[in-house]
Design a protein around this motif. Sequence first.
Motif, short mmCIF file in Angstrom:
data_model
loop_
_atom_site.label_atom_id
_atom_site.label_comp_id
_atom_site.label_asym_id
_atom_site.label_seq_id
_atom_site.Cartn_x
_atom_site.Cartn_y
_atom_site.Cartn_z
N ASN A 16 26.41 -72.60 -25.44
CA ASN A 16 27.85 -72.72 -25.25
C ASN A 16 28.07 -73.27 -23.85
O ASN A 16 27.49 -72.76 -22.88
CB ASN A 16 28.55 -71.37 -25.37
N THR A 17 28.89 -74.28 -23.73
CA THR A 17 29.09 -74.94 -22.45
C THR A 17 30.57 -75.22 -22.22
O THR A 17 31.34 -75.34 -23.18
CB THR A 17 28.26 -76.24 -22.39
N SER A 28 30.92 -76.61 -27.88
CA SER A 28 31.85 -76.97 -26.82
C SER A 28 33.27 -76.80 -27.31
O SER A 28 33.56 -77.06 -28.48
CB SER A 28 31.61 -78.42 -26.39
N ASP A 29 34.15 -76.40 -26.40
CA ASP A 29 35.57 -76.29 -26.77
C ASP A 29 36.35 -77.55 -26.39
O ASP A 29 37.57 -77.57 -26.45
CB ASP A 29 36.20 -75.04 -26.17
N VAL A 43 33.27 -83.70 -28.18
CA VAL A 43 32.53 -83.56 -29.44
C VAL A 43 32.73 -84.81 -30.29
O VAL A 43 31.77 -85.36 -30.82
CB VAL A 43 32.97 -82.28 -30.19
N LEU A 44 33.97 -85.28 -30.38
CA LEU A 44 34.25 -86.50 -31.15
C LEU A 44 33.59 -87.72 -30.51
O LEU A 44 33.01 -88.56 -31.20
CB LEU A 44 35.75 -86.71 -31.28
N SER A 45 33.65 -87.82 -29.17
CA SER A 45 33.02 -88.95 -28.47
C SER A 45 31.51 -88.98 -28.68
O SER A 45 30.92 -90.04 -28.83
CB SER A 45 33.31 -88.89 -26.97
N TYR A 98 32.22 -78.20 -32.38
CA TYR A 98 33.41 -77.75 -31.67
C TYR A 98 33.63 -76.26 -31.96
O TYR A 98 33.43 -75.81 -33.09
CB TYR A 98 34.64 -78.55 -32.15
N ILE A 99 33.99 -75.50 -30.92
CA ILE A 99 34.40 -74.11 -31.10
C ILE A 99 35.72 -73.90 -30.38
O ILE A 99 36.01 -74.59 -29.40
CB ILE A 99 33.35 -73.10 -30.59
N PRO A 100 36.52 -72.95 -30.83
CA PRO A 100 37.80 -72.69 -30.14
C PRO A 100 37.56 -72.11 -28.74
O PRO A 100 36.56 -71.43 -28.48
CB PRO A 100 38.49 -71.65 -31.02
#
Length: 159
Positions: A6-7, A71-72, A77-79, A110-112
Amino acid sequence: MCFYLNTDGATHSVSGFSATGGVIYDGKGQWILGYNRHLGKCTAVVAELWGILDGLMLFQKQGYPEVIIQSDCLENVLSLHDSKLDGLRSSLIRRIHQILAYEEKWSLNYIPRESNQVADTLAKMALKMNGTLRIFEEPPLEIQVLWKDECRFANMTRN
């Protein structure tokens, strides 16, 4: 066994200084290590990319076969799932792509934000420090309660 990274990144609203942080743990929720780094002035999105890159480099040194990077920052994440590269971010994205291409069973999700408080706190802690990468073999006092809560929540959602 699967391992998790998690970053997160943080940017101080007044000074514009940024930092990054992350935590590596196993599928049972056992802390492996945490890290953070003061970056100087950059955007929050770039700080988030540095957090991913730092974590990936640490993981590569450990030789874990299956890793889920979380990552939130939906934009990153999309890039990272897209092949288009632009500007300063492109060199970071290119390097992250190289690592992910080499490591076959590593993925990025992706995480919230609510599920990423430990990494967020580690990043914010680094806003007050110098630019060296700091490694935490045990959860720092500032995040011990958060760590227990986040692990409990993660275990409930996985089961």
